[in-house]
Design a protein around this motif. Structure first.
Motif, PDB file in Angstrom:
ATOM      1  N   ARG A 274       0.841  -1.208   0.000  1.00 51.11           N
ATOM      2  CA  ARG A 274       0.000   0.000   0.000  1.00 51.11           C
ATOM      3  C   ARG A 274       0.872   1.252   0.000  1.00 51.11           C
ATOM      4  NH1 ARG A 274      -4.322   0.116   4.666  1.00 51.11           N
ATOM      5  NH2 ARG A 274      -2.511   0.702   5.917  1.00 51.11           N
TER       6      ARG A 274
ATOM      7  N   ARG B 259     -14.676  13.459   1.910  1.00 50.45           N
ATOM      8  CA  ARG B 259     -13.289  13.087   2.141  1.00 50.45           C
ATOM      9  C   ARG B 259     -12.513  12.924   0.847  1.00 50.45           C
ATOM     10  NH1 ARG B 259     -10.800   8.367   1.898  1.00 50.45           N
ATOM     11  NH2 ARG B 259      -8.808   8.262   2.970  1.00 50.45           N
TER      12      ARG B 259
ATOM     13  N   TYR C  62      -5.867  13.674   5.858  1.00 54.64           N
ATOM     14  CA  TYR C  62      -6.154  13.878   7.282  1.00 54.64           C
ATOM     15  C   TYR C  62      -6.318  15.356   7.607  1.00 54.64           C
ATOM     16  CZ  TYR C  62      -5.755   9.017   8.549  1.00 54.64           C
ATOM     17  OH  TYR C  62      -5.999   7.676   8.671  1.00 54.64           O
TER      18      TYR C  62
ATOM     19  N   GLY D 295     -12.922   8.057   8.068  1.00 60.21           N
ATOM     20  CA  GLY D 295     -11.790   8.980   8.087  1.00 60.21           C
ATOM     21  C   GLY D 295     -10.510   8.358   8.592  1.00 60.21           C
TER      22      GLY D 295
ATOM     23  N   MET E 245     -11.016   4.839   9.706  1.00 60.85           N
ATOM     24  CA  MET E 245     -11.426   3.436   9.776  1.00 60.85           C
ATOM     25  C   MET E 245     -12.444   3.123   8.687  1.00 60.85           C
ATOM     26  SD  MET E 245     -11.823   2.704  13.859  1.00 60.85           S
ATOM     27  CE  MET E 245     -12.614   4.250  14.262  1.00 60.85           C
ATOM     28  N   ASN E 246     -12.441   1.885   8.222  1.00 61.62           N
ATOM     29  CA  ASN E 246     -13.432   1.411   7.260  1.00 61.62           C
ATOM     30  C   ASN E 246     -14.696   0.974   7.991  1.00 61.62           C
ATOM     31  OD1 ASN E 246     -10.547   0.174   5.820  1.00 61.62           O
ATOM     32  ND2 ASN E 246     -11.866   1.528   4.661  1.00 61.62           N
TER      33      ASN E 246
ATOM     34  N   LEU F 231      -9.968   4.144   1.696  1.00 65.84           N
ATOM     35  CA  LEU F 231      -8.656   3.563   1.964  1.00 65.84           C
ATOM     36  C   LEU F 231      -8.816   2.045   2.040  1.00 65.84           C
ATOM     37  CD1 LEU F 231      -6.114   2.828   4.014  1.00 65.84           C
ATOM     38  CD2 LEU F 231      -5.834   4.697   2.386  1.00 65.84           C
TER      39      LEU F 231
ATOM     40  N   GLY G  83      -8.157  -0.826   3.674  1.00 61.16           N
ATOM     41  CA  GLY G  83      -7.642  -1.212   4.985  1.00 61.16           C
ATOM     42  C   GLY G  83      -7.197  -2.666   5.040  1.00 61.16           C
TER      43      GLY G  83
ATOM     44  N   THR H 295      -7.113  -4.209   7.898  1.00 59.49           N
ATOM     45  CA  THR H 295      -8.077  -4.786   8.843  1.00 59.49           C
ATOM     46  C   THR H 295      -9.375  -5.146   8.119  1.00 59.49           C
ATOM     47  OG1 THR H 295      -7.127  -3.214  10.405  1.00 59.49           O
ATOM     48  CG2 THR H 295      -9.037  -4.472  11.151  1.00 59.49           C
TER      49      THR H 295
ATOM     50  N   ALA I 162     -13.319  -0.517  11.249  1.00 56.73           N
ATOM     51  CA  ALA I 162     -12.144  -1.392  11.295  1.00 56.73           C
ATOM     52  C   ALA I 162     -10.886  -0.637  10.905  1.00 56.73           C
ATOM     53  CB  ALA I 162     -12.348  -2.567  10.336  1.00 56.73           C
ATOM     54  N   GLY I 163      -9.844  -0.775  11.720  1.00 61.18           N
ATOM     55  CA  GLY I 163      -8.543  -0.170  11.419  1.00 61.18           C
ATOM     56  C   GLY I 163      -7.503  -0.695  12.395  1.00 61.18           C
ATOM     57  N   THR I 164      -6.240  -0.549  12.064  1.00 60.51           N
ATOM     58  CA  THR I 164      -5.162  -1.119  12.873  1.00 60.51           C
ATOM     59  C   THR I 164      -5.176  -0.631  14.322  1.00 60.51           C
ATOM     60  OG1 THR I 164      -3.748  -1.442  10.970  1.00 60.51           O
ATOM     61  CG2 THR I 164      -2.643  -1.270  13.097  1.00 60.51           C
TER      62      THR I 164
HETATM   63  C1  PLP Z   1      -5.192   3.577   7.725  1.00 53.78           C
HETATM   64  C2  PLP Z   1      -6.607   3.881   7.395  1.00 53.78           C
HETATM   65  C3  PLP Z   1      -7.640   2.941   7.554  1.00 53.78           C
HETATM   66  C4  PLP Z   1      -7.426   1.579   8.177  1.00 53.78           C
HETATM   67  O1  PLP Z   1      -6.485   0.805   7.494  1.00 53.78           O
HETATM   68  P1  PLP Z   1      -5.783  -0.429   8.249  1.00 53.78           P
HETATM   69  O2  PLP Z   1      -4.818  -0.946   7.228  1.00 53.78           O
HETATM   70  O3  PLP Z   1      -6.834  -1.390   8.569  1.00 53.78           O
HETATM   71  O4  PLP Z   1      -5.130   0.128   9.453  1.00 53.78           O
HETATM   72  C5  PLP Z   1      -8.908   3.291   7.153  1.00 53.78           C
HETATM   73  N1  PLP Z   1      -9.172   4.517   6.648  1.00 53.78           N
HETATM   74  C6  PLP Z   1      -8.217   5.440   6.499  1.00 53.78           C
HETATM   75  C7  PLP Z   1      -8.549   6.756   5.911  1.00 53.78           C
HETATM   76  C8  PLP Z   1      -6.892   5.157   6.863  1.00 53.78           C
HETATM   77  O5  PLP Z   1      -5.949   6.099   6.710  1.00 53.78           O
END
Ligand code: PLP
Length: 361
Positions: A98, A191, A206, A239, A241-242, A261, A263, A265, A305-307
């Motif tokens: 990515r 966004r 961001y 923003g 997280m998905n 994005l 993701g 996750t 969902a996000g890291t």
């Molecule tokens: C990083 C991010 C995510 C989550 O991505 P992960 O790889 O799951 O951490 C979702 N949306 C946005 C805008 C991000 O920057």
């Protein structure tokens, strides 16, 4: 072959007692380890100067391109300590790939994926004592990034670039169990647009989202939820997280890739949800469909969902002139089960049938 990142250890490491104090309650993004990885790129030399050295400020000319035109990208991933003391990364190849896609979109040079991984792993090795022993989901958060350091005010891709990785110990995202968040559905801001930078993990996305985040807070919500910029009312993401919906008839629905994005996750959960017997659909969902589904009970759970937070239950939504809850307004059962499943793999408490973990130490 991957480049080496030779280590120049710091001469003033954080005293062990202070490090232990920090690791006892690290929060998120507040404390940093003793070292950083760096490499530089110039148009004539390519990538060079790979090293791990003491964590220190950058020296930048005031005309450095990143400060004016935001030519910058980043990544976020974690190192997990398992019960036997070993240290692992979770699908870091996905972050490397990515990063390369984000670099292409922002006209930054391509860092070979093996050099991304080597820079991350070298830092984890140098700062091994900073990888927390997990009592409650602690980890070492890793932040690779790349920016235009060239001193030049003309508008074109910079010819001097810095790649770096820093690390920050992270505590549990939810300190008092799994609580749900509410999302503000903004009709003021979007966004990302088709052809824009929505799929790139870049700082500019961001910066553009901060006003929307403030709007969400003004309306008493935790985070913002964006709809598509074309005005069709399709859910995009929150923003950072998905977004995923779970239905009463056992489907997991998430908006398709494109302007959101991609993701790691999100992708992980699509696999794990299918294994848990859910039928996964990546397709457009409108806010009307979500509102009606929440009202008539077809949509039973929503999560982000996000890291950083892994899986965050979403229990309510507010927008211009409306508000509604999902289910009974409490985090859902399937959401909690999916969250536990991901964490069990990441922390080595369950088998890793997909080979997602990569050992560092
Ligand atoms: C990083 C991010 C995510 C989550 O991505 P992960 O790889 O799951 O951490 C979702 N949306 C946005 C805008 C991000 O920057």
């Amino acid at each position: 072959m991957a480049s080496d990142y030779p280590l120049t250890p710091t001469t003033s490491p954080t005293p062990a007692a202070e490090r232990e104090r920090i690791l006892a309650a690290p929060g998120f993004g507040r404390y940093f380890t003793d070292h950083m990885s760096t490499a530089t790129w110039s148009a004539d030399l390519g990538w060079h100067g790979h090293r791990v050295g003491p964590l220190e400020p950058f020296s930048l000319h005031p005309s450095a391109a990143v400060l004016h035109y935001a030519q910058e990208i980043f990544e976020g991933l974690k190192a997990y300590r398992h019960a036997d003391g070993s240290v692992w990364l979770f699908r870091p190849e996905q972050n490397a790939a990515r990063f390369a896609r984000s670099a292409r979109r922002m006209a930054l040079p391509r860092l070979p994926e093996e050099d991304f991984l080597a820079g991350v792993e070298a830092l984890v090795r140098a700062d091994e004592p900073w990888v927390p022993v997990p009592g409650n989901e602690e980890s070492l958060y890793l932040r690779p990034f790349m920016f235009a350091s060239e001193a030049f005010l003309g508008v074109r891709p910079a010819t001097q670039i810095v790649f770096s990785v820093i690390a920050s110990p992270a505590g549990p995202y939810f300190t008092s169990g799994l609580t749900g968040v509410t999302l503000w559905v903004t009709s003021t801001y979007s966004r990302a647009a088709r052809g824009g930078t929505g799929a790139a993990k870049c700082g500019g996305n961001y910066a553009g989202g901060l006003a929307a985040q403030l709007e969400a807070e003004e309306h008493g919500c935790d985070q913002v939820l964006y709809l598509d910029s074309a005005g069709e009312g399709n859910l995009e993401e929150s923003g950072t997280m998905n977004l995923c919906l779970i239905t009463a008839d056992g489907r997991l629905i998430t908006p398709p890739l494109g302007t959101i994005l991609e993701g790691v996750t999100r992708d992980t959960l699509l696999t794990l949800a299918a294994e848990a017997g859910l039928t996964c659909q990546e397709r457009p969902i409108t806010i009307e469909e979500l509102r009606e589904g929440a009202a008539d009970g077809t949509v039973t759970e929503v999560f982000a969902a996000g890291t950083a937070a892994v899986v965050t239950p979403v229990v309510g939504f507010k927008g211009d002139g409306y508000a509604f809850t999902v289910g009974d307004g409490e985090p859902g059962r399937r959401t909690a089960a999916l969250r536990t499943r991901v964490l069990d793999i990441q922390y080595g408490r369950a088998e890793d049938p997909h080979g997602w973990l990569r050992r560092v130490l």
